[in-house]
Design an enzyme around this catalytic site. Structure first.
Site, short mmCIF file in Angstrom:
data_model
loop_
_atom_site.label_atom_id
_atom_site.label_comp_id
_atom_site.label_asym_id
_atom_site.label_seq_id
_atom_site.Cartn_x
_atom_site.Cartn_y
_atom_site.Cartn_z
N GLU A 148 6.15 3.87 -2.38
CA GLU A 148 5.40 3.72 -3.63
C GLU A 148 4.30 4.52 -3.80
O GLU A 148 3.74 5.20 -3.01
CB GLU A 148 4.77 2.01 -3.70
CG GLU A 148 5.95 1.25 -3.34
CD GLU A 148 5.25 -0.33 -2.95
OE1 GLU A 148 6.09 -1.07 -3.42
OE2 GLU A 148 4.24 -0.31 -2.46
N ASP A 164 7.47 -6.08 1.82
CA ASP A 164 8.58 -6.85 1.49
C ASP A 164 9.49 -6.85 2.91
O ASP A 164 10.38 -7.79 2.96
CB ASP A 164 9.35 -6.27 0.29
CG ASP A 164 8.71 -6.76 -0.87
OD1 ASP A 164 8.55 -8.03 -0.98
OD2 ASP A 164 8.42 -5.98 -1.74
#
Length: 395
Positions: A148, A164
């Site tokens: 990210e 996640d």
């Protein structure tokens, strides 16, 4: 974010905020519209690699993807049922090789997959992200991961994340205009296999977080909140610790000092029946929390929601870190930022514990607010010359 409850450290792909709640540093120099991202494949795998750069274009707020030259392409309108998204894949480097793409001023993700392209679809609300805790997700049997980042006028923030899932190993880096290249995300030697072995050996259902293909190939370990959602981890897994915290602070005070640079800003928590009330230094109640369940703790949401404000959000972040790391009983002054004190209680986020133990620098984003105390796997620079994404060996 496609029903996976997006309990991440980012407001990715839907907003133009800076990653992980970070305040943007003053720009040291004008950040160009795109910068190079060198992707190096040290995986040892022969599978073809596919790369995707998906996100929000910060100049317009449009969602879409970038090609390997950094050119932005807006997503077309979606449908109901979801319609296939355009093929945004970029051929990645073969094992032992590198490839450089350009990344634009995005808040987004760089996905990479081995062997197969990922399946993306568009609804009327936007892009559907992979949600592999759902057994019918089309990406369930694909080996993939993502990094990210936010690149804006103030610089580049680039991280590795396991919020996640823990999956294909990789590291990130930034080369600044001056000084040494900054890197994070590498596992210790043996850390990849060691993590899975340790998780499978942890009593209480933690081994059920591991997902494999039918041929036995290990694909990932779901984060514990997703494991609860998928039915593999008991929903009560943290209840004992939460109950003990609740009992302790019915008779004593929990002091939260959420801002390291504002030691005078303090909030005081006491349990009264079904709620923990927090007062300020004047004695006024500023916010209250219901007793959280395990999923709220793992996801730092629901009963531990953290709005982007200056009171409830910072208190919630602190509580979330304290519950996951199991520091709330041992230390009534939070946040406790000493890694030596983390995960000492048997009832804690064992997934996060085992990831941190196996990171070469001890840093990870194993839950949404793992940046409390600066324990996150993030690199940042106000004048970035180049970013790096290194696909690491599976050992």
């Amino acid at each position: 974010m496609s029903g996976n409850k997006r309990r991440m450290l980012l407001s990715l792909l839907a907003t133009a905020t800076v990653v992980t709640g970070l305040a943007a540093a003053p720009a040291e120099a004008a950040v160009p519209a795109t910068i190079p991202l060198e992707i190096t494949n040290n995986s040892g795998r022969a599978d073809p690699v596919y790369v995707y750069n998906l996100g929000t274009l910060l100049s317009t707020g449009q969602q879409g993807w970038a090609d390997e030259n950094g050119a932005f392409h807006a997503w077309p309108a979606g449908g109901n049922p979801p319609a296939p998204a355009p093929d945004a894949s970029i051929p990645g480097p073969a094992n032992g090789q590198s490839k450089t793409i350009r990344i634009p001023q995005f808040s987004g993700r760089v996905y990479f997959s081995y062997g197969q392209k990922l399946v993306f679809k568009l609804t009327t609300g936007g892009l559907v992200q992979p949600a592999v805790q759902n057994p019918s997700d089309p990406n369930r049997d694909i080996l993939f991961n993502w990094s990210e980042y936010t690149l804006n006028g103030s610089g580049l923030w680039l991280n590795s994340t396991q919020v996640d899932m823990f999956s294909a190993p990789y590291a990130v880096g930034i080369r600044p205009a001056s000084g040494a290249t900054k890197t994070t995300g590498h596992l210790k030697p043996g850390g990849y296999n060691g993590f899975y072995s340790s998780l499978r050996g942890q009593a209480g259902g933690w081994g059920n977080l591991v997902q494999t293909r039918k041929d036995g190939t290990v694909l990932r370990a779901l984060a514990p909140g997703h494991g609860i959602e998928a039915g593999g981890l008991p929903a009560s897994v943290l209840n004992d610790y939460v109950d003990r915290v609740w009992a302790k602070y019915a008779n004593s005070t929990l002091t939260v000092t959420p801002f390291a640079d504002q030691p005078g800003t303090k909030y005081f928590g006491r349990v009264s029946g079904s709620v923990m009330n927090f007062t300020n230094t004047s004695g006024a109640v500023v916010t209250s929390f219901q007793k959280p369940d395990s999923d709220s703790v793992f996801g730092c949401y629901k009963l531990l929601d953290a709005p982007n404000d200056l009171v409830r959000g910072p208190i919630s972040r602190t509580l979330c870190a304290g519950y996951n790391r199991a520091t709330l009983l041992a230390n009534p002054n939070q946040p406790d930022t000493s890694a030596a004190n983390f995960y000492q209680d048997a009832v804690s986020n064992q997934y996060a514990k085992k990831i941190h133990e196996r990171m070469a620098d001890g840093r990870a984003y194993a839950f949404a607010f793992d940046d409390v105390g600066n324990h996150e796997s993030l690199v940042n620079d106000g004048n970035p010359q180049q970013g790096y994404l290194t696909l690491d060996p599976f050992n």
